[in-house]
Design a protein around this motif. Structure first.
Motif, PDB file in Angstrom:
ATOM      1  N   THR A   1       0.542  -0.742  -0.090  1.00  0.00           N
ATOM      2  CA  THR A   1       0.413   0.349   0.058  1.00  0.00           C
ATOM      3  C   THR A   1       1.202   0.778  -0.091  1.00  0.00           C
ATOM      4  OG1 THR A   1       0.282  -0.030   2.442  1.00  0.00           O
ATOM      5  CG2 THR A   1      -2.058  -0.509   1.322  1.00  0.00           C
ATOM      6  N   PRO A   2       0.397   2.600  -0.404  1.00  0.00           N
ATOM      7  CA  PRO A   2       1.259   3.449  -0.866  1.00  0.00           C
ATOM      8  C   PRO A   2       1.662   3.829   1.401  1.00  0.00           C
ATOM      9  CG  PRO A   2      -1.203   3.816  -1.969  1.00  0.00           C
ATOM     10  CD  PRO A   2      -0.992   3.071  -1.023  1.00  0.00           C
ATOM     11  N   LEU A   3       2.434   4.313   1.317  1.00  0.00           N
ATOM     12  CA  LEU A   3       3.025   4.805   2.543  1.00  0.00           C
ATOM     13  C   LEU A   3       2.765   6.480   2.754  1.00  0.00           C
ATOM     14  CD1 LEU A   3       6.811   2.961   3.025  1.00  0.00           C
ATOM     15  CD2 LEU A   3       4.554   1.925   4.013  1.00  0.00           C
ATOM     16  N   ASP A   4       2.833   6.790   3.961  1.00  0.00           N
ATOM     17  CA  ASP A   4       2.600   8.246   4.145  1.00  0.00           C
ATOM     18  C   ASP A   4       4.145   8.693   5.003  1.00  0.00           C
ATOM     19  OD1 ASP A   4       0.059   7.603   3.823  1.00  0.00           O
ATOM     20  OD2 ASP A   4      -0.464   7.255   6.116  1.00  0.00           O
ATOM     21  N   ASN A   5       4.529   7.802   5.950  1.00  0.00           N
ATOM     22  CA  ASN A   5       5.710   8.224   6.283  1.00  0.00           C
ATOM     23  C   ASN A   5       6.575   6.902   5.892  1.00  0.00           C
ATOM     24  OD1 ASN A   5       5.025  10.561   7.803  1.00  0.00           O
ATOM     25  ND2 ASN A   5       3.790   9.112   8.737  1.00  0.00           N
ATOM     26  N   LEU A   6       8.266   7.448   5.566  1.00  0.00           N
ATOM     27  CA  LEU A   6       9.533   6.591   5.172  1.00  0.00           C
ATOM     28  C   LEU A   6      10.550   7.735   6.062  1.00  0.00           C
ATOM     29  CD1 LEU A   6      10.343   4.297   3.857  1.00  0.00           C
ATOM     30  CD2 LEU A   6      10.749   5.929   1.821  1.00  0.00           C
TER      31      LEU A   6
ATOM     32  N   HIS B   1       2.791   9.318  -2.336  1.00  0.00           N
ATOM     33  CA  HIS B   1       1.877  10.109  -1.815  1.00  0.00           C
ATOM     34  C   HIS B   1       2.882  10.642  -0.198  1.00  0.00           C
ATOM     35  CE1 HIS B   1      -1.170   9.947  -4.906  1.00  0.00           C
ATOM     36  NE2 HIS B   1      -0.932   8.709  -4.693  1.00  0.00           N
ATOM     37  N   LEU B   2       3.754  10.775   0.128  1.00  0.00           N
ATOM     38  CA  LEU B   2       4.786  10.751   1.318  1.00  0.00           C
ATOM     39  C   LEU B   2       4.286  11.531   2.290  1.00  0.00           C
ATOM     40  CD1 LEU B   2       7.973   9.132   0.973  1.00  0.00           C
ATOM     41  CD2 LEU B   2       6.671   8.205   2.269  1.00  0.00           C
ATOM     42  N   LYS B   3       3.615  11.825   3.275  1.00  0.00           N
ATOM     43  CA  LYS B   3       3.875  12.963   4.057  1.00  0.00           C
ATOM     44  C   LYS B   3       4.957  13.615   4.624  1.00  0.00           C
ATOM     45  CE  LYS B   3      -1.661  12.088   4.182  1.00  0.00           C
ATOM     46  NZ  LYS B   3      -1.973  11.848   6.029  1.00  0.00           N
ATOM     47  N   GLY B   4       5.736  11.868   5.248  1.00  0.00           N
ATOM     48  CA  GLY B   4       6.920  12.459   5.648  1.00  0.00           C
ATOM     49  C   GLY B   4       7.689  11.559   5.584  1.00  0.00           C
TER      50      GLY B   4
END
Length: 470
Positions: free
Chosen positions: A291-296, A319-322
């Motif tokens: 799935t797409p990650l929010d934070n890496l 679509h990273l936020k962090g």
């Protein structure tokens, strides 16, 4: 107790009931629902074990948030509650009055107890705290498995009396008890104890996993099947995984670990500190993301340019936020690699950490245009990089266009140091004044932090006690 805040009538009633414990226990079947929470609190703080044991068997709510009453785990209180549950579970059908489905041992539920004690004048909004409507037409209900919720922090050589007792109790009733843990943190514990705890848990309940102890890659592979069963994990944090030199056998260990990542269909946050085994093998990890990650966060390790190429080509980081790449040396990388990576996430990125990456002037200048288009950016930290005053001025002018940027931490300009790397505080003070003038000229109110590396006060590469330039 304050005269202005006298105890509620319910509290007085509960205290009065406890004066005759035998009569109270015999009348639980007919006691008003509103009296149960204050009576339970009075019995809890008064160590009335028999009352606690009986009340559990007649609890008229779906959940008993016991952890909200315990400042720290208390074995004897837990024993009284579990003894009551033992009697309850031994019955083939649920008593009519009892609606208990969840025993919550986490540090939650304070609002529930505050509401019933009168400490707060509000209604409880949590639907699972509301009493379940009684069905007067039925006196028997099938007994479903009871869920016991607990946050596990495994940090000692032994399990401790509280956890040992609980694990043994669950083990003896494994068919009728589900031990649920949403937050699992492993700091330090013998492997056999970790396995024992994991074998007792409903692993699909786990949502956050943090391993904060140094393991070998072979050890990570051993626990990988347990991780694969935690299919609802949303946040995974792994601390240093020791690999002295990548050997042929390590490929198999890495495959055993990454194959379990395929099972984590809800993974949103992935944090890996010092994952030395990823050098040249990052693609093996990335292609397992479902799935797409929010934070890496991949920090304090070596990566190759090929790894970076695979990173920005990965469809699940768009679509990273962090993004945190602190401690990943980028000095000899083509600056276009970081530029392309930031272009992929510019529309969504909110936090960017590039501390101690060895970024030089030419690399930063390359990414400045795309950095100015990260319209959602709120945090930007670039401590520990060697940047000139001229490039830092251009950085401030580009980031001035970002309306949401609220935390900016930058390195002391290169001119602040001698040729031997010694910080000149007088020079830094003068450069601070120049940076302040630049901020005034830009006219957009903001605060920036300038962090020397190492800090002259504490010696850390990144210090958090510095004062901002406002």
């Amino acid at each position: 107790m304050s005269v202005r805040n006298p105890p509620r009538l319910l509290v007085f009633a509960a205290m009065s009931l406890l004066r005759d414990e035998t009569s109270t226990i015999s009348s639980l079947e007919y006691l008003p629902t509103e009296l149960f929470p204050p009576l339970f609190m009075a019995a809890f703080y008064g160590r009335r074990r028999e009352t606690l044991k009986a009340m559990v068997q007649a609890w008229p709510f779906a959940r008993l948030p016991l952890g909200g009453l315990m400042q720290k785990p208390h074995k004897r209180t837990l024993q009284a509650v579990l003894d009551g549950l033992h009697v309850l579970l031994a019955q083939k059908v649920h008593p009519r009055r009892c609606k208990l489905r969840v025993l919550d041992l986490r540090n939650t539920g304070q609002k529930f107890w505050s509401m019933w004690s009168g400490a707060r004048a509000h209604t409880c909004s949590s639907s699972w705290m509301a009493p379940v409507a009684e069905d007067r037409s039925r006196t028997e209900q099938p007994l479903a498995p009871l869920a016991v919720f607990i946050d596990l922090h495994l940090k000692k050589r032994t399990l401790g009396k509280f956890l040992t007792y609980l694990i043994r109790w669950v083990e003896q009733r494994k068919g009728s008890i589900h031990l649920c843990c949403k937050k699992l943190k492993i700091v330090s514990m013998p492997k056999e104890n970790i396995k024992k705890v994991l074998s007792m848990m409903q692993l699909d309940c786990v949502q956050e996993v943090e391993v904060n102890c140094t393991w070998k890659l072979s050890t990570l592979a051993v626990y990988a099947p347990h991780l694969g069963k935690m299919r609802n994990v949303q946040r995974l944090l792994l601390s240093p995984i020791h690999v002295s030199a990548f050997k042929e056998q390590d490929h198999q260990y890495l495959l055993q670990f990454t194959s379990q990542i395929l099972r984590l269909q809800y993974l949103r946050d992935l944090h890996m500190e010092s994952p030395y085994f990823l050098e040249g093998h990052l693609n093996q990890m990335l292609r397992c993301l479902m799935t797409p990650l929010d934070n890496l966060s991949i920090t304090n390790c070596l990566l190759t340019e090929s790894d970076f190429t695979h990173l920005f080509q990965c469809p699940n980081i768009c679509h990273l936020k962090g993004l945190n790449l602190s401690g990943v040396t980028l000095t000899n990388f083509s600056p276009e690699l970081l530029q392309v990576l930031l272009e992929k996430v510019a529309a969504t990125l909110q936090e960017l950490y590039l501390n101690l990456c060895g970024i030089i002037d030419s690399q930063l200048e390359t990414i400045l245009p795309v950095l100015s288009h990260c319209s959602q950016l709120r945090v930007l930290s670039m401590c520990g990089n060697l940047l000139s005053m001229a490039v830092m001025e251009r950085l401030l002018r580009h980031t001035d266009r970002l309306p949401g940027l609220s935390l900016e931490i930058y390195p002391a300009p290169r001119e602040s140091y001698s040729s031997q790397g010694v910080l000149h505080r007088e020079t830094l003070t003068h450069l601070h004044a120049e940076l302040l003038e630049i901020l005034r000229e830009l006219g957009h109110p903001r605060s920036i932090w300038i962090s020397p590396s190492p800090c002259p006060h504490c010696g850390d590469d990144i210090c958090d006690h510095i004062k901002p330039i406002v």
